[in-house]
Motif scaffolding. Structure first.
Motif, PDB file in Angstrom:
ATOM      1  N   LEU A  10       0.827  -1.205   0.000  1.00 32.10           N
ATOM      2  CA  LEU A  10       0.000   0.000   0.000  1.00 32.10           C
ATOM      3  C   LEU A  10       0.862   1.256   0.000  1.00 32.10           C
ATOM      4  O   LEU A  10       0.557   2.231  -0.691  1.00 32.10           O
ATOM      5  CB  LEU A  10      -0.924   0.029   1.220  1.00 32.10           C
ATOM      6  N   ARG A  14       1.126   3.809  -2.918  1.00 33.84           N
ATOM      7  CA  ARG A  14       0.592   5.065  -2.370  1.00 33.84           C
ATOM      8  C   ARG A  14      -0.479   5.711  -3.250  1.00 33.84           C
ATOM      9  O   ARG A  14      -0.336   6.832  -3.712  1.00 33.84           O
ATOM     10  CB  ARG A  14       1.729   6.040  -2.121  1.00 33.84           C
ATOM     11  N   ARG A  15      -1.559   4.989  -3.419  1.00 36.41           N
ATOM     12  CA  ARG A  15      -2.665   5.493  -4.223  1.00 36.41           C
ATOM     13  C   ARG A  15      -3.474   6.518  -3.447  1.00 36.41           C
ATOM     14  O   ARG A  15      -3.318   6.670  -2.242  1.00 36.41           O
ATOM     15  CB  ARG A  15      -3.562   4.332  -4.645  1.00 36.41           C
ATOM     16  N   GLU A  16      -4.382   7.184  -4.179  1.00 34.69           N
ATOM     17  CA  GLU A  16      -5.233   8.206  -3.576  1.00 34.69           C
ATOM     18  C   GLU A  16      -6.093   7.646  -2.451  1.00 34.69           C
ATOM     19  O   GLU A  16      -6.438   8.365  -1.519  1.00 34.69           O
ATOM     20  CB  GLU A  16      -6.162   8.796  -4.642  1.00 34.69           C
ATOM     21  N   ASP A  17      -6.454   6.386  -2.557  1.00 33.30           N
ATOM     22  CA  ASP A  17      -7.359   5.792  -1.570  1.00 33.30           C
ATOM     23  C   ASP A  17      -6.618   5.130  -0.393  1.00 33.30           C
ATOM     24  O   ASP A  17      -7.214   4.350   0.346  1.00 33.30           O
ATOM     25  CB  ASP A  17      -8.304   4.792  -2.244  1.00 33.30           C
ATOM     26  N   LEU A  18      -5.356   5.453  -0.209  1.00 30.90           N
ATOM     27  CA  LEU A  18      -4.577   4.866   0.895  1.00 30.90           C
ATOM     28  C   LEU A  18      -5.272   5.069   2.230  1.00 30.90           C
ATOM     29  O   LEU A  18      -5.386   4.148   3.035  1.00 30.90           O
ATOM     30  CB  LEU A  18      -3.158   5.455   0.926  1.00 30.90           C
ATOM     31  N   HIS A  19      -5.762   6.275   2.452  1.00 28.32           N
ATOM     32  CA  HIS A  19      -6.462   6.600   3.699  1.00 28.32           C
ATOM     33  C   HIS A  19      -7.642   5.648   3.925  1.00 28.32           C
ATOM     34  O   HIS A  19      -7.837   5.125   5.030  1.00 28.32           O
ATOM     35  CB  HIS A  19      -6.919   8.067   3.640  1.00 28.32           C
ATOM     36  N   LEU A  20      -8.416   5.393   2.862  1.00 28.27           N
ATOM     37  CA  LEU A  20      -9.575   4.501   2.968  1.00 28.27           C
ATOM     38  C   LEU A  20      -9.149   3.056   3.208  1.00 28.27           C
ATOM     39  O   LEU A  20      -9.764   2.340   4.000  1.00 28.27           O
ATOM     40  CB  LEU A  20     -10.427   4.579   1.698  1.00 28.27           C
ATOM     41  N   ARG A  21      -8.099   2.635   2.535  1.00 25.81           N
ATOM     42  CA  ARG A  21      -7.611   1.253   2.717  1.00 25.81           C
ATOM     43  C   ARG A  21      -7.100   1.041   4.143  1.00 25.81           C
ATOM     44  O   ARG A  21      -7.288  -0.023   4.720  1.00 25.81           O
ATOM     45  CB  ARG A  21      -6.533   0.933   1.697  1.00 25.81           C
ATOM     46  N   ASP A  24     -10.027   0.467   6.271  1.00 25.22           N
ATOM     47  CA  ASP A  24     -10.516  -0.911   6.137  1.00 25.22           C
ATOM     48  C   ASP A  24      -9.709  -1.870   7.019  1.00 25.22           C
ATOM     49  O   ASP A  24     -10.270  -2.774   7.643  1.00 25.22           O
ATOM     50  CB  ASP A  24     -10.435  -1.382   4.679  1.00 25.22           C
ATOM     51  N   ASP A  57      -3.203  13.128   7.395  1.00 27.10           N
ATOM     52  CA  ASP A  57      -4.323  12.190   7.300  1.00 27.10           C
ATOM     53  C   ASP A  57      -3.857  10.735   7.338  1.00 27.10           C
ATOM     54  O   ASP A  57      -4.479   9.902   7.997  1.00 27.10           O
ATOM     55  CB  ASP A  57      -5.128  12.436   6.024  1.00 27.10           C
ATOM     56  N   SER A  61      -4.481   7.960  10.258  1.00 22.70           N
ATOM     57  CA  SER A  61      -5.036   6.640   9.938  1.00 22.70           C
ATOM     58  C   SER A  61      -4.159   5.522  10.500  1.00 22.70           C
ATOM     59  O   SER A  61      -4.668   4.509  10.988  1.00 22.70           O
ATOM     60  CB  SER A  61      -5.164   6.465   8.422  1.00 22.70           C
TER      61      SER A  61
END
Length: 145
Positions: A10, A14-21, A24, A57, A61
């Motif tokens: 991850l 380091r994609r934009e959705d790292l925070h969301l992952r 999860d 952020d 997380s």
């Protein structure tokens, strides 16, 4: 997935959705039943990442992950928290709240002197969290499950 290799992947991508992952993974730590040894290894690695992370952020997380590992998986006594204690003065209040709670959950008396200065914090929440962390450390170890 509670694996260091997954977390490394991850952060490498380091994609934009790292925070969301990361959220999860936090949910998995809260509601799942992962292998205890995997959680301990994962928590140690997440701690290293959390300390080094510069994006607020993502850092928050990661501290959420650490908090869930400590709270729901009970690994506070299986991780060496000295690196966290060393960076307390550099942490933003929102993250400091997590850090103080984690150190309290460790029940390690060596952190008392590190936590005590936060009893004088101008921030009410930090003062309360420091008090709770010290109470946690000072609680009779037999009373914990």
């Amino acid at each position: 997935m509670i694996e260091v290799a997954y977390l490394k992947g991850l952060f490498l991508n380091r994609r934009e959705d790292l925070h969301l992952r990361l959220g999860d993974i936090g949910d998995l730590l809260e509601y799942g039943n992962p292998n205890r040894n995997d959680v301990i290894t994962f928590t140690k690695y997440a701690l290293e990442l959390a300390i080094a992370e510069e994006n607020f952020d993502i850092k928050e997380s990661l501290f959420y992950l650490l908090m869930n590992a400590v709270t729901f998986q009970g690994v506070a006594r299986n991780v060496e928290w000295d690196p966290l204690a060393d960076v307390l003065p550099t942490l933003d209040d929102a993250i400091l709240d997590y850090a103080l709670t984690i150190l309290g959950c460790s029940k390690n008396r060596k952190f008392i002197k590190v936590i005590e200065p936060y009893l004088q914090s101008p921030n009410d929440s930090i003062r309360e969290t420091a008090e709770e962390a010290l109470e946690e450390i000072n609680d009779n170890v037999e009373g914990s499950s």
